[in-house]
Scaffold this active site. Sequence first.
Site, PDB file in Angstrom:
ATOM      1  CB  SER A 141      -0.835  -0.012   1.284  1.00  0.00           C
ATOM      2  OG  SER A 141      -1.437   1.238   1.524  1.00  0.00           O
ATOM      3  CE1 TYR A 154      -3.802  -2.499   5.204  1.00  0.00           C
ATOM      4  CE2 TYR A 154      -3.218  -0.234   4.646  1.00  0.00           C
ATOM      5  CZ  TYR A 154      -3.622  -1.502   4.260  1.00  0.00           C
ATOM      6  OH  TYR A 154      -3.826  -1.774   2.928  1.00  0.00           O
TER       7      TYR A 154
HETATM    8  N1  LIG Z   1      -8.738  -1.229  -0.848  1.00  0.00           N
HETATM    9  C1  LIG Z   1      -7.765  -0.321  -0.760  1.00  0.00           C
HETATM   10  O1  LIG Z   1      -8.006   0.892  -0.807  1.00  0.00           O
HETATM   11  C2  LIG Z   1      -6.327  -0.776  -0.658  1.00  0.00           C
HETATM   12  C3  LIG Z   1      -5.317   0.183  -0.815  1.00  0.00           C
HETATM   13  C4  LIG Z   1      -3.992  -0.215  -0.740  1.00  0.00           C
HETATM   14  C5  LIG Z   1      -3.690  -1.545  -0.529  1.00  0.00           C
HETATM   15  N2  LIG Z   1      -4.695  -2.456  -0.389  1.00  0.00           N
HETATM   16  C6  LIG Z   1      -4.323  -3.859  -0.167  1.00  0.00           C
HETATM   17  O2  LIG Z   1      -4.831  -4.628  -1.245  1.00  0.00           O
HETATM   18  C7  LIG Z   1      -5.151  -5.943  -0.776  1.00  0.00           C
HETATM   19  C8  LIG Z   1      -6.586  -6.276  -1.178  1.00  0.00           C
HETATM   20  O3  LIG Z   1      -7.439  -5.317  -0.588  1.00  0.00           O
HETATM   21  P1  LIG Z   1      -8.998  -5.257  -0.953  1.00  0.00           P
HETATM   22  O4  LIG Z   1      -9.437  -3.877  -0.652  1.00  0.00           O
HETATM   23  O5  LIG Z   1      -9.211  -5.839  -2.285  1.00  0.00           O
HETATM   24  O6  LIG Z   1      -9.568  -6.211   0.213  1.00  0.00           O
HETATM   25  P2  LIG Z   1     -10.925  -7.040   0.363  1.00  0.00           P
HETATM   26  O7  LIG Z   1     -11.899  -6.717  -0.693  1.00  0.00           O
HETATM   27  O8  LIG Z   1     -11.314  -6.900   1.801  1.00  0.00           O
HETATM   28  O9  LIG Z   1     -10.418  -8.547   0.118  1.00  0.00           O
HETATM   29  C9  LIG Z   1      -9.566  -9.170   1.026  1.00  0.00           C
HETATM   30  C10 LIG Z   1      -9.406 -10.610   0.583  1.00  0.00           C
HETATM   31  O10 LIG Z   1      -8.452 -11.232   1.448  1.00  0.00           O
HETATM   32  C11 LIG Z   1      -9.008 -12.437   1.961  1.00  0.00           C
HETATM   33  N3  LIG Z   1      -8.381 -12.689   3.249  1.00  0.00           N
HETATM   34  C12 LIG Z   1      -8.391 -11.896   4.347  1.00  0.00           C
HETATM   35  N4  LIG Z   1      -7.741 -12.498   5.349  1.00  0.00           N
HETATM   36  C13 LIG Z   1      -7.282 -13.692   4.873  1.00  0.00           C
HETATM   37  C14 LIG Z   1      -6.552 -14.763   5.434  1.00  0.00           C
HETATM   38  N5  LIG Z   1      -6.158 -14.747   6.710  1.00  0.00           N
HETATM   39  N6  LIG Z   1      -6.260 -15.839   4.656  1.00  0.00           N
HETATM   40  C15 LIG Z   1      -6.666 -15.875   3.369  1.00  0.00           C
HETATM   41  N7  LIG Z   1      -7.369 -14.888   2.783  1.00  0.00           N
HETATM   42  C16 LIG Z   1      -7.684 -13.811   3.524  1.00  0.00           C
HETATM   43  C17 LIG Z   1     -10.517 -12.157   2.001  1.00  0.00           C
HETATM   44  O11 LIG Z   1     -11.325 -13.324   2.010  1.00  0.00           O
HETATM   45  P3  LIG Z   1     -11.749 -14.066   3.389  1.00  0.00           P
HETATM   46  O12 LIG Z   1     -12.171 -12.991   4.351  1.00  0.00           O
HETATM   47  O13 LIG Z   1     -12.825 -15.028   3.010  1.00  0.00           O
HETATM   48  O14 LIG Z   1     -10.510 -14.771   3.838  1.00  0.00           O
HETATM   49  C18 LIG Z   1     -10.675 -11.431   0.671  1.00  0.00           C
HETATM   50  O15 LIG Z   1     -10.700 -12.361  -0.383  1.00  0.00           O
HETATM   51  C19 LIG Z   1      -4.898  -5.950   0.717  1.00  0.00           C
HETATM   52  O16 LIG Z   1      -3.642  -6.495   0.977  1.00  0.00           O
HETATM   53  C20 LIG Z   1      -4.919  -4.480   1.089  1.00  0.00           C
HETATM   54  O17 LIG Z   1      -4.144  -4.203   2.241  1.00  0.00           O
HETATM   55  C21 LIG Z   1      -5.999  -2.107  -0.431  1.00  0.00           C
END
Ligand SMILES: NC(=O)c1ccc[n+]([C@@H]2O[C@H](COP(=O)([O-])OP(=O)(O)OC[C@H]3O[C@@H](n4cnc5c(N)ncnc54)[C@H](OP(=O)(O)O)[C@@H]3O)[C@@H](O)[C@H]2O)c1
Length: 269
Positions: A141, A154
Amino acid sequence: MNRSRKVIITGASSGLGLALAEALLRRGDHVTLVARDRDKLAAVCVRLRQQLAGARLEQLPLDVSAAELEKTVASAVAAMAGIDLLINCAGILREGYVEQLSEQDYRQTFDINYFGALRMIRATLPDLKASRQGQIVNIASVAALTGVFGYSAYCSSKYALLGLSEALRAELKPQGVKVQIVCPPEFDSPMVDALDQTRTPENKAHTLSIPKLTLAAVVEDVVAGMEQNHFMIIPGRKTRLMVLGIRHFPALSRWLADHRIHEVYQGPP
Ligand SMILES: NC(=O)c1ccc[n+]([C@@H]2O[C@H](COP(=O)([O-])OP(=O)(O)OC[C@H]3O[C@@H](n4cnc5c(N)ncnc54)[C@H](OP(=O)(O)O)[C@@H]3O)[C@@H](O)[C@H]2O)c1
């Protein structure tokens, strides 16, 4: 077209992980999707099979923070007859004032965002080395590059993931495994929808000093970046400009952040 790859993506039932899985399946890659919620993952895979006729995809319900995942991961790799690309996208976010976050919040965030990626890397490394195009992509991130109000748990976990990725890039390059890290700004996803229910006003003001991207824009830049040899992939032109500012003018960037936070400051109760 490039050769089809064997891919594992964690966090693939939602948000960025799912969108990347879809993009790579469209490219002709063989993809194993990992997430914890078995039913949600199964439903996602049914939908992808319906939408993408002939797509080669597997589902692997798994908690990346589980201490002993090697055997499960090894059988998933065996089912694809190898692995060329591991994308560590599973992540969680706990936002709040430091007084309000529990130690458990910090530990859980590290267990998934940092140790989850490390465990997946260690479990797949022998096969990534055996591949002639082994590649690891860690989704961090912009919060791995600058401190953000409310993100003490985070940010710490993503800074740690950046350190791990930097060290492994140097260590694995001579062994033919490419390591990259992705530092996106905020983008539309279920994670952000949940964050919006509870986030502090200071966090919102600070985070959105970097413009929010669409999920499609992030996917486009990540997929393009993975084809290149840059270690760090920063989606969005404005994000790249902001990161230049953070790197070269850190005092100015902190002053601007403090100003934005001051305008909305409430603080802990
Ligand atoms: N959204 C943003 O603005 C943003 C910005 C910068 C970086 N990011 C990063 O991008 C990545 C994806 O973010 P997103 O916003 O797409 O998140 P999201 O929609 O909440 O998806 C998270 C995914 O991770 C899985 N997950 C969570 N804990 C897990 C575990 N212990 N084992 C296996 N799977 C797990 C969840 O499924 P289950 O809960 O079923 O396991 C889900 O499939 C993350 O690493 C986040 O930190 C996001």
